[in-house]
Design an enzyme around this catalytic site. Structure first.
Site, short mmCIF file in Angstrom:
data_model
loop_
_atom_site.label_atom_id
_atom_site.label_comp_id
_atom_site.label_asym_id
_atom_site.label_seq_id
_atom_site.Cartn_x
_atom_site.Cartn_y
_atom_site.Cartn_z
N ASP A 301 11.33 -10.71 -4.49
CA ASP A 301 12.16 -11.56 -5.35
C ASP A 301 13.36 -12.06 -4.57
O ASP A 301 13.74 -11.50 -3.53
CB ASP A 301 12.63 -10.77 -6.57
CG ASP A 301 11.49 -10.47 -7.54
OD1 ASP A 301 10.46 -11.17 -7.48
OD2 ASP A 301 11.62 -9.51 -8.33
N TYR A 371 9.93 0.86 0.02
CA TYR A 371 11.09 0.32 -0.67
C TYR A 371 12.22 1.34 -0.70
O TYR A 371 12.00 2.56 -0.69
CB TYR A 371 10.75 -0.05 -2.12
CG TYR A 371 9.70 -1.10 -2.29
CD1 TYR A 371 10.03 -2.45 -2.40
CD2 TYR A 371 8.34 -0.76 -2.36
CE1 TYR A 371 9.06 -3.42 -2.59
CE2 TYR A 371 7.37 -1.73 -2.53
CZ TYR A 371 7.73 -3.05 -2.65
OH TYR A 371 6.77 -4.01 -2.82
N TYR A 444 4.56 -3.63 -9.06
CA TYR A 444 5.83 -4.17 -9.54
C TYR A 444 6.85 -3.02 -9.58
O TYR A 444 6.82 -2.18 -10.49
CB TYR A 444 5.67 -4.79 -10.92
CG TYR A 444 4.85 -6.06 -10.92
CD1 TYR A 444 5.41 -7.27 -10.53
CD2 TYR A 444 3.52 -6.06 -11.32
CE1 TYR A 444 4.67 -8.44 -10.52
CE2 TYR A 444 2.76 -7.22 -11.32
CZ TYR A 444 3.35 -8.41 -10.92
OH TYR A 444 2.62 -9.58 -10.92
#
Length: 487
Positions: A301, A371, A444
């Site tokens: 994003d 992440y 996600y």
């Protein structure tokens, strides 16, 4: 056309290059003065495509003993002067202006339907088929390009020249094929946005009907040889297309609020910068392409940073003028971005083969990502809860993820199983925690943290006993994909 007994010594080479001089003279004898160009006379005489077609009209006429009326001559009634020297000068000049560095070209030609009807008329006059006009155009254009631009003609070349001719004056020459009884051509007219269109009389349909038509009908409807015209055919479009050049690498996004590609909603840019523009524009300037597309191995994003070794990507350079580009020049793009402390950096930038791009596509299903997130919990987690989350996170966790609410407008509503390979939660201070996640592609992460109103299960929030969780910052630290290939 009238004949003369005088002949110039300069025409001797031309005479030798003609396939059958007597046959050519016989074809020319029955033609009205200057109604058919010298090259179409050669075509109608079945002179094979070769050096004869490179001679000037004047030289060929002299070789045949034909007197021409000079500048007052009308356009050719067969090829409609598509074989005029001006046509080939225009092709060579336009190509040279483009500055392509390709060593070869492939030429394609599209002709008006009327030329095929007129060739049939000339065929009746000559009593044999004509040498293919497209082949002659390609041969002469190739010769002219070789001299002017030092390129060879190769049917397999990655560089394509598409030449489309038009001729409004003879646009209705094929109408008798539409009107004749039992015609298979079914023309329909319609109006769209104030413009009149017709369909049904495609070239293939006209050629099919022309094959069914007997010589007598063609002769009575059009005439033999074909009637003269006042205007020459024009090049309607001249398009130069080259196979795309692919440049691959890995990009880093060191700041937030940068989209991967331009992010525009209702005509308004939502982010000032995009990765594709920061890297793509200097590449465009280097290879002089029309445009470019960035294709990444997934995308983060706009508010997510891309750190570590970067995200694999390639840029497709569409219709590049320059492909013979050194690795040093490509590496300079990396260096310039680093020198000016750009928020977007790139690594391992290099030209790749078209087949290498499939690694990016295949990697969408096979790669893993690492992440690091800053997460806020509504209630600080107890030591026991924290230990339990980390115990569960030490083994693989299978999530059931419904399509997130935030992307439902562009993604199908599906339930997708996704794997977390590792999950670690460490306290920072108070309500704030550092969360490290290793997951398979397509997970996600934001929705895993807060649960997306129960659409992702389990979620970090549910693993914490239902404590509300929200993700404040997210960084991608690694994308495990072996790309680009080693130079």
């Amino acid at each position: 056309m009238s004949n003369t007994s005088s002949g110039s010594s300069s025409s001797s080479n031309t005479t030798e290059s003609l396939y059958d001089i007597q046959r050519v003279k016989a074809v020319a004898a029955g033609l009205p003065a200057d109604s058919v160009c010298a090259l179409c006379i050669l075509r109608a005489s079945q002179v094979p495509v070769g050096p004869a077609y490179l001679q000037s009209q004047a030289d060929i006429y002299r070789a045949l003993g034909i007197e021409a009326s000079g500048d007052t001559a009308l356009p050719c009634s067969v090829c409609l002067s598509a074989l005029s020297p001006d046509v080939f000068d225009q092709i060579a000049l336009r190509y040279k202006e483009q500055g392509f560095d390709s060593p070869s070209v492939c030429i394609s030609v599209e002709l008006p339907k009327s030329i095929y009807v007129r060739q049939r008329s000339m065929q009746i006059h000559a009593k044999n088929a004509l040498v293919d006009l497209k082949d002659v155009i390609k041969y002469i254009a190739g010769n002219r390009l070789a001299k002017a631009c030092n390129v060879a003609v190769d049917a397999d070349s990655e560089m394509r020249i598409e030449c489309v001719f038009k001729h409004q004056e003879t646009a209705s020459d094929h109408q008798f094929l539409v009107d004749r009884e039992g015609s298979s051509i079914k023309v329909k007219s319609f109006r769209k946005r104030g413009v009149d269109y017709t369909t049904g009389d495609s070239l293939s349909a006209v050629l099919a009907e022309l094959d069914k038509c007997d010589d007598a009908t063609v002769a009575s409807k059009l005439g033999v040889p074909p009637p003269s015209v006042k205007t020459a055919a024009e090049i309607d479009s001249l398009v130069f297309k080259r196979a795309s050049l692919f440049i691959g690498g890995r990009y880093l996004k060191l700041q937030r609020n940068i989209s991967q590609t331009p992010f525009v909603v209702d005509g308004k840019r939502m982010t000032e910068l995009s990765v594709s523009e920061v890297i793509g524009e200097p590449i465009k300037d280097l290879v002089l392409c029309d445009s470019y597309n960035l294709v990444g191995s997934g995308r983060e994003d706009a508010d997510v940073r891309m750190l570590g070794d970067g995200r694999p990507f390639y840029i497709e350079c569409i219709n590049p003028r320059k492909t013979n580009v050194s690795q040093d020049l490509i590496a300079q793009i990396e260096g310039r971005l680093a020198e000016k402390d750009s928020p977007v950096q790139c690594r391992m930038l290099q030209i790749i083969k078209p087949e290498d791009t499939r690694i990016i596509k295949e990697g969408e299903e096979n790669k893993t990502k690492h992440y690091c997130a800053l997460v806020w919990f509504a209630t600080p987690l107890s030591t026991e809860t924290l230990d339990e989350i980390n115990r569960i996170g030490s083994s693989e966790i299978v999530l059931q993820q419904n399509t997130p609410i935030r992307v439902l407008h562009r993604r199908s509503p599906l339930v997708r199983p996704r794997k977390l390979l590792r999950l670690e939660v460490a306290p920072i201070e108070g309500h704030f925690y550092k969360v490290r996640i290793e997951s398979e592609a397509g997970t996600y992460i934001k929705e895993f943290v807060h649960g997306d109103l129960g659409r992702t299960s389990p979620s970090l929030s549910s693993l914490a006993g239902g404590v509300v969780a929200d993700i404040l910052e997210l960084d991608v630290e690694n994308v495990s994909l072996d790309f680009p290939p080693k130079i």
